[in-house]
Motif scaffolding. Structure first.
Motif, PDB file in Angstrom:
ATOM      1  N   ARG A  60       0.810  -1.080   0.008  1.00 11.10           N
ATOM      2  CA  ARG A  60       0.041  -0.065   0.221  1.00 11.10           C
ATOM      3  C   ARG A  60       0.895   1.207  -0.062  1.00 11.10           C
ATOM      4  N   THR A  61       1.801   1.118   0.659  1.00  7.53           N
ATOM      5  CA  THR A  61       2.785   2.435   0.794  1.00  7.53           C
ATOM      6  C   THR A  61       3.686   2.668  -0.703  1.00  7.53           C
ATOM      7  N   LEU A  62       3.962   1.636  -1.325  1.00  2.14           N
ATOM      8  CA  LEU A  62       4.498   1.840  -2.546  1.00  2.14           C
ATOM      9  C   LEU A  62       3.591   2.140  -3.719  1.00  2.14           C
ATOM     10  N   ALA A  63       2.390   1.753  -3.361  1.00  6.69           N
ATOM     11  CA  ALA A  63       1.294   2.181  -4.384  1.00  6.69           C
ATOM     12  C   ALA A  63       0.616   3.613  -4.258  1.00  6.69           C
ATOM     13  N   GLU A  64       0.861   4.056  -2.930  1.00  8.20           N
ATOM     14  CA  GLU A  64       0.561   5.561  -2.833  1.00  8.20           C
ATOM     15  C   GLU A  64       1.481   6.340  -3.319  1.00  8.20           C
ATOM     16  N   GLU A  65       2.965   6.283  -3.181  1.00  7.48           N
ATOM     17  CA  GLU A  65       4.053   7.212  -3.036  1.00  7.48           C
ATOM     18  C   GLU A  65       4.036   7.901  -4.544  1.00  7.48           C
ATOM     19  N   PRO A  66       3.945   6.876  -5.690  1.00  7.75           N
ATOM     20  CA  PRO A  66       4.016   7.411  -7.111  1.00  7.75           C
ATOM     21  C   PRO A  66       3.026   8.361  -7.394  1.00  7.75           C
ATOM     22  N   GLU A  67       1.433   7.956  -7.029  1.00  7.21           N
ATOM     23  CA  GLU A  67       0.703   8.715  -7.307  1.00  7.21           C
ATOM     24  C   GLU A  67       0.702  10.415  -6.789  1.00  7.21           C
ATOM     25  N   GLU A  68       1.355  10.488  -5.523  1.00 11.84           N
ATOM     26  CA  GLU A  68       1.557  11.791  -4.823  1.00 11.84           C
ATOM     27  C   GLU A  68       2.567  12.513  -5.768  1.00 11.84           C
ATOM     28  N   GLY A  69       3.656  11.687  -6.132  1.00 11.09           N
ATOM     29  CA  GLY A  69       4.760  12.264  -6.664  1.00 11.09           C
ATOM     30  C   GLY A  69       4.205  12.748  -8.179  1.00 11.09           C
ATOM     31  N   ALA A  70       3.544  12.182  -8.830  1.00  9.68           N
ATOM     32  CA  ALA A  70       2.900  12.318 -10.225  1.00  9.68           C
ATOM     33  C   ALA A  70       2.015  13.415 -10.106  1.00  9.68           C
ATOM     34  N   ALA A  71       1.299  13.627  -8.997  1.00 13.23           N
ATOM     35  CA  ALA A  71       0.491  14.906  -8.923  1.00 13.23           C
ATOM     36  C   ALA A  71       1.452  16.258  -8.793  1.00 13.23           C
ATOM     37  N   THR A  72       2.251  15.897  -7.932  1.00 14.66           N
ATOM     38  CA  THR A  72       3.144  17.049  -7.542  1.00 14.66           C
ATOM     39  C   THR A  72       4.085  17.420  -8.776  1.00 14.66           C
ATOM     40  N   ALA A  73       4.467  16.396  -9.438  1.00 16.08           N
ATOM     41  CA  ALA A  73       5.003  16.837 -10.862  1.00 16.08           C
ATOM     42  C   ALA A  73       4.078  17.593 -11.888  1.00 16.08           C
ATOM     43  N   GLU A  74       2.860  16.999 -11.936  1.00 15.74           N
ATOM     44  CA  GLU A  74       1.985  17.738 -12.673  1.00 15.74           C
ATOM     45  C   GLU A  74       1.686  19.075 -12.322  1.00 15.74           C
TER      46      GLU A  74
END
Length: 95
Positions: free
Chosen positions: A42-56
């Motif tokens: 769950r931790t690994l699945a959550e981090e990329p989405e948050e990072g992707a939103a920040t990059a966007e």
């Protein structure tokens, strides 16, 4: 041959009791490991989405800043100033 036979509280051989207790221990250990694995996944699945939103957001901010700089440069040019001034003069003479 020296074989260890577990003994129950009433003094009888407890192969089934021992097997049941051992199975319960293994079940608890497996459940604990699965809970840790689930938490990691769950931790690994959550981090990329948050990072992707920040990059966007960062890309959008950079694009907006570039567009604003382009507009300021265009509006400061003498050609655009003359064009806008003529538009305003025509609007005032009609009214």
């Amino acid at each position: 041959m020296d074989t260890h036979i577990p003994v129950t509280a009433d003094g009888t051989a407890g192969y089934f009791t021992y097997a049941r207790e051992r199975a319960a221990q293994l079940r608890r250990a497996a459940q604990a490991r699965l809970c840790v694995l689930d938490a990691r996944m769950r931790t690994l699945a959550e981090e990329p989405e948050e990072g992707a939103a920040t990059a966007e957001y960062a890309v959008v901010l950079v694009a907006a800043t570039g567009f604003a700089a382009l507009l300021v440069t265009l509006l400061k040019s003498s050609t655009v100033k003359t064009l806008l001034t003529n538009i305003v003069k025509q609007a005032l003479t009609i009214a």
